[in-house]
Design a protein around this motif. Sequence first.
Motif, PDB file in Angstrom:
ATOM      1  N   LEU A  72     -13.916   1.534   5.705  1.00 23.45           N
ATOM      2  CA  LEU A  72     -12.775   0.295   5.694  1.00 23.45           C
ATOM      3  C   LEU A  72     -12.067   0.514   6.945  1.00 23.45           C
ATOM      4  O   LEU A  72     -11.244  -0.403   7.217  1.00 23.45           O
ATOM      5  N   ALA A  73     -12.126   1.473   7.764  1.00 23.99           N
ATOM      6  CA  ALA A  73     -11.335   1.599   8.863  1.00 23.99           C
ATOM      7  C   ALA A  73     -11.681   0.333   9.769  1.00 23.99           C
ATOM      8  O   ALA A  73     -10.940  -0.167  10.541  1.00 23.99           O
ATOM      9  N   LEU A 106      -8.576   0.897  -2.112  1.00 25.44           N
ATOM     10  CA  LEU A 106      -8.965   0.396  -0.720  1.00 25.44           C
ATOM     11  C   LEU A 106      -8.455   1.620   0.437  1.00 25.44           C
ATOM     12  O   LEU A 106      -7.775   1.076   1.276  1.00 25.44           O
ATOM     13  N   ASN A 107      -8.945   2.766   0.397  1.00 29.54           N
ATOM     14  CA  ASN A 107      -8.597   3.908   1.100  1.00 29.54           C
ATOM     15  C   ASN A 107      -9.541   3.908   2.309  1.00 29.54           C
ATOM     16  O   ASN A 107      -9.265   3.308   3.254  1.00 29.54           O
ATOM     17  N   ASN A 152      -4.476  -3.734   7.394  1.00 26.67           N
ATOM     18  CA  ASN A 152      -3.291  -3.575   7.991  1.00 26.67           C
ATOM     19  C   ASN A 152      -2.466  -2.603   6.713  1.00 26.67           C
ATOM     20  O   ASN A 152      -1.275  -2.691   6.559  1.00 26.67           O
ATOM     21  N   GLY A 153      -3.482  -1.643   6.525  1.00 34.30           N
ATOM     22  CA  GLY A 153      -2.650  -0.602   5.504  1.00 34.30           C
ATOM     23  C   GLY A 153      -2.794  -0.721   4.189  1.00 34.30           C
ATOM     24  O   GLY A 153      -2.285   0.134   3.426  1.00 34.30           O
ATOM     25  N   THR A 154      -3.110  -1.727   3.717  1.00 35.36           N
ATOM     26  CA  THR A 154      -3.413  -2.209   2.211  1.00 35.36           C
ATOM     27  C   THR A 154      -4.122  -1.148   1.517  1.00 35.36           C
ATOM     28  O   THR A 154      -5.362  -0.838   2.169  1.00 35.36           O
TER      29      THR A 154
END
Length: 621
Positions: free
Chosen positions: A581-582, A605-606, A589-591
């Motif tokens: 997800l990076a 969603l890490n 945006n950090g979600t």
Amino acid sequence: MKTNSFFQKAFVVFSLLLLLNAFLSEVNAQVERVEPPFWWSGMKNSEIEILFYGKDIADYKVSTEEDVVITRVVKTENPNYIFVSIETKNLQPQTLHFNFSKKNRVKFTQAYELKKRKENSAAREGFTSADVMYLLMPDRFANGNPDNDSVEGLVDKLNREAEGGRHGGDIQGIIDHLDYIKDLGATAIWSTPLLEDNDKAYSYHTYAQSDVYQIDPRYGSNDDYKRLAEEMHERNLKLIMDYVTNHWGAEHWMIKDLPTYDWIHQFPGYANSNYRMETQYDPHASAIDKKYCEEGWFVKTMPDLNQSNPLVLNYLIQNAIWWIEFADLDGFRVDTYSYNDKEGISKWTKAIMDEYPNFNIVGEVWLHNQAQISYWQKDSKIGALQDFNSYCPSVMDFTLHDAIGNMFKEKAGWGSGMQKAYGNFVNDFLYPNTNNLLVFLENHDTGRFNEIYKQDLQAYQLGLTLIATTRGIPQLYYGSEIGMRGDKGKGDGDIRRDFPGGWESDEQNAFQASERTELQENFHSFTKKLLNFRKNSKAIHQGNLTHYLPENNVYVYFREFEGEKVMVVLNNNEEKQTLKLARFQENLNGTTTGKEILSGKQLPLNDELTINGKTPMVIQL
């Protein structure tokens, strides 16, 4: 004396016969048709041109009993027509009276009504990217009134056994199932044409019209069509009319008695189109190739209308506006848009959009290149290179349709699989308004998606998710939501099968959940869940689209609008895939969490996201 008496009596009889003949001639000359049949006061374009038709009617002088300005009277080489233009700017709703005179004597009078216009009619809103369009063929959808299956005076009778025959579906059948369509999640209905088509065979498709002011009686009446619109508006559904500007049917009453020789394109007589729409903008095209595309007949039973004739163009403009006002329409889909006289169809479209600035019109531009399709959308920069503007707000995304026909069968590759979707949207810079593109898996002229993919539910889920969540206006073809199939190779009748349950005699009623097969219900429930989510997502309706290059046949994109974010993931592999997800942090945006709409599950969603094979995800962030 007796001889004189005989001649006197004979002279009297002869004189009476002459008077009777003159009287009958005048009776016969009285008006047989008036088009438009009535009009409205308060229109932005206040001049109306009225066609009066009757035997030798052009021999008469026309005046009005009221204080009405007749701005123009046009007579043609056919004495059975007279075109009378009047100015309605300062006229209130009323009944006008047109006097037809000869030798300073009024021979007959024709009443003409100016109606009161519906309040805020000009401000009506057409279909938008907030809508989902449900395309149906009325003859094949549902039979609500068996009494009109065959009608005296119309040649093509009921024959449900024939794939190209009349099957009996009608307007009442549509009305009966409006709740079904709304519950599914659709918000607009595009019905293929409903106007009278008196062809001897294959008349059910109704693109060869014989009277453009009359609903085909086998579908119902003009009032039934108006009632359909009323019933739809009560349910917040929009009605889109399939309008044909390029041609009429050979059985049209005016084709049988042409107002002018050049009302239709003649060579002389018939010549077929070469169907090469590229000639409309090809800078190297020969004049003869362009002529046969634009002026050639679509088929022999469809004479090609000459929109460069001002009488023809004005007739078509007024007819379109008449239907908008009469039936309270919300949009047009225009058949064979790019076959018309280019300047003529531009004027037709602009006249309608000038009258209804918030209306919408989608043109059928069946081309396979984004630059060529975009040429026909309003304010196209490509069209501007040739000083052309169609003024048509919406066009159909046929290149996406072309890609969808193969992409879900294909493995990852430089130009295959999900790369085809990415590649289609890369060219969006060519369009002046991508939100106003019609996106679709199939329509009434193409192969059925569920035939191409052998009723593969997973392929359908991927395909429907794509068109329902990308930019534009999604269009669903009737029956796809229950997995209906149809082989284009077997003919048009096979891709236009009857919806099961639309006829009382049908063994199964797929309109009812309780009667659907397990597979049909799986198709339906997925469609319903996705489309009803879409109804309330402004991010999907209006949001910015950001997409990422597909990796391993997985396509990821985001829709964002005013703080609402939706992430869409389409895994076109047979196997599970895990995404890092990076890569998507510019949108995430950090979600760290999101709700997956199709499964109803909350997702972390890490660092990674795992998605099953041949599966879509629609994640509300």
